[in-house]
Structure formats: C-alpha cells, structure tokens
Design a protein around this motif. Structure first.
Motif, PDB file in Angstrom:
ATOM      1  N   GLY A  56       0.825  -1.214   0.000  1.00  0.00           N
ATOM      2  CA  GLY A  56       0.000   0.000   0.000  1.00  0.00           C
ATOM      3  C   GLY A  56       0.850   1.251   0.000  1.00  0.00           C
ATOM      4  N   LEU A  57       1.951   1.220   0.731  1.00  0.00           N
ATOM      5  CA  LEU A  57       2.855   2.371   0.752  1.00  0.00           C
ATOM      6  C   LEU A  57       3.523   2.598  -0.592  1.00  0.00           C
ATOM      7  CD1 LEU A  57       4.410   1.837   4.282  1.00  0.00           C
ATOM      8  CD2 LEU A  57       2.921   3.733   3.562  1.00  0.00           C
ATOM      9  N   LEU A  58       3.875   1.517  -1.272  1.00  0.00           N
ATOM     10  CA  LEU A  58       4.430   1.667  -2.623  1.00  0.00           C
ATOM     11  C   LEU A  58       3.412   2.311  -3.557  1.00  0.00           C
ATOM     12  CD1 LEU A  58       6.287  -1.756  -3.011  1.00  0.00           C
ATOM     13  CD2 LEU A  58       7.329   0.528  -2.832  1.00  0.00           C
ATOM     14  N   LEU A  59       2.161   1.880  -3.447  1.00  0.00           N
ATOM     15  CA  LEU A  59       1.101   2.480  -4.267  1.00  0.00           C
ATOM     16  C   LEU A  59       0.929   3.961  -3.949  1.00  0.00           C
ATOM     17  CD1 LEU A  59      -1.492  -0.426  -4.089  1.00  0.00           C
ATOM     18  CD2 LEU A  59      -0.294   0.363  -6.144  1.00  0.00           C
ATOM     19  N   ALA A  60       1.148   4.322  -2.675  1.00  0.00           N
ATOM     20  CA  ALA A  60       1.032   5.728  -2.256  1.00  0.00           C
ATOM     21  C   ALA A  60       2.195   6.572  -2.760  1.00  0.00           C
ATOM     22  CB  ALA A  60       0.951   5.813  -0.734  1.00  0.00           C
ATOM     23  N   GLY A  61       3.289   5.910  -3.138  1.00  0.00           N
ATOM     24  CA  GLY A  61       4.443   6.640  -3.651  1.00  0.00           C
ATOM     25  C   GLY A  61       5.650   6.669  -2.745  1.00  0.00           C
ATOM     26  N   MET A  62       5.643   5.899  -1.643  1.00  0.00           N
ATOM     27  CA  MET A  62       6.842   5.857  -0.806  1.00  0.00           C
ATOM     28  C   MET A  62       7.939   5.129  -1.565  1.00  0.00           C
ATOM     29  SD  MET A  62       7.416   4.347   3.079  1.00  0.00           S
ATOM     30  CE  MET A  62       6.670   5.708   3.962  1.00  0.00           C
ATOM     31  N   PRO A  63       9.162   5.632  -1.539  1.00  0.00           N
ATOM     32  CA  PRO A  63      10.267   4.967  -2.233  1.00  0.00           C
ATOM     33  C   PRO A  63      10.491   3.568  -1.661  1.00  0.00           C
ATOM     34  CG  PRO A  63      10.933   7.150  -1.489  1.00  0.00           C
ATOM     35  CD  PRO A  63       9.596   6.880  -0.883  1.00  0.00           C
ATOM     36  N   PRO A  64      10.781   2.588  -2.537  1.00  0.00           N
ATOM     37  CA  PRO A  64      10.993   1.221  -2.051  1.00  0.00           C
ATOM     38  C   PRO A  64      12.230   1.109  -1.167  1.00  0.00           C
ATOM     39  CG  PRO A  64      11.306   1.325  -4.435  1.00  0.00           C
ATOM     40  CD  PRO A  64      10.838   2.668  -3.992  1.00  0.00           C
ATOM     41  N   GLU A  65      13.332   1.757  -1.578  1.00  0.00           N
ATOM     42  CA  GLU A  65      14.598   1.671  -0.813  1.00  0.00           C
ATOM     43  C   GLU A  65      15.235   3.030  -0.718  1.00  0.00           C
ATOM     44  OE1 GLU A  65      17.240  -1.483  -1.916  1.00  0.00           O
ATOM     45  OE2 GLU A  65      15.579  -2.727  -2.537  1.00  0.00           O
TER      46      GLU A  65
END
Length: 128
Positions: free
Chosen positions: A119-128
């Motif tokens: 969900g955070l990836l979908l929100a746009g948080m960087p993966p690493e």
C-alpha cells in the motif's frame, strides 16, 4: 505482532473504554487501524486513522498507515497527501526501512506487514 490481529480489537477497545482521555489515544487508534489493515478491512482502517490523526496530528504512525490504506483502496491522491504529511514528520523513509523496523519476527506478522508495504508503494513511498 504475533500474527493474530483479530484479537487486537477487543483488547484495545477495552483499554480505550478504561482510559478514554488517554494521552496515547492516537497510538491506540493506530493499533486498531493496523489490525483492520491486517485483516483486509481497509475502509474501516481509514475511518479509525482519521480519528487518530484528529486526536494527535503530530503522531507520524497514523499518516503512513493512512497512506497505505488509501493506496490499498486505490485512492491514490489521498494516499499521496497522507504520505506528504508523514514525510513532513519523518523525512526520507522508505518501504524497506519501515517494514524492517523489527517489531516482530513472526511469519504471519511479516506477511501482513508486506501488504501494508504494498500500500505504501502504491502511495508513492520509495521502495529503498
């Protein structure tokens, strides 16, 4: 944290009833929302997280969880707005760092945290 989120609701609801003006009410609401997300009750999590934010807008946890919940419900504009608020409080966080916080090594917990990370990836948080 031991892979049984459905047990959270009764315990935390009781804690809130016993201490309705608890200084950590925003944190208790975060726990309820996290349990909702873990059992795929995303819309319920969103509702609880808004309450948690209104109780304590300076508590960063509710914002990242709200971003994840909005991401999982495909409300990407709202997800990004929540993520901006989280980033204001905790700059430069990544999904990898956040999901590796080490709160639990229980395999069921890890699986559910991976969903929140998605969900955070979908929100746009960087993966690493």
């Amino acid at each position: 944290f031991i892979g049984r989120p459905e047990e959270t609701f009764g315990h935390v609801d009781k804690a809130i009833r016993l201490s309705p003006r608890d200084f950590n009410l925003g944190g208790w609401l975060f726990m309820i929302a996290a349990a909702h997300l873990c059992v795929e009750q995303d819309r319920e999590a969103i509702e609880v997280l808004h309450r948690g934010i209104s109780e304590n807008p300076a508590l960063p946890f509710n914002y990242f969880m709200l971003a994840a919940a909005y991401g999982l419900t495909d409300q990407l504009e709202a997800a990004r707005a929540a993520l901006i608020e989280y980033d204001r409080l905790v700059p430069n966080m990544t999904v990898k760092r956040l999901t590796a916080e080490g709160w639990s090594d229980h395999p069921e917990y890890a699986k559910r945290v991976a969903r929140i990370g998605a969900g955070l990836l979908l929100a746009g948080m960087p993966p690493e």
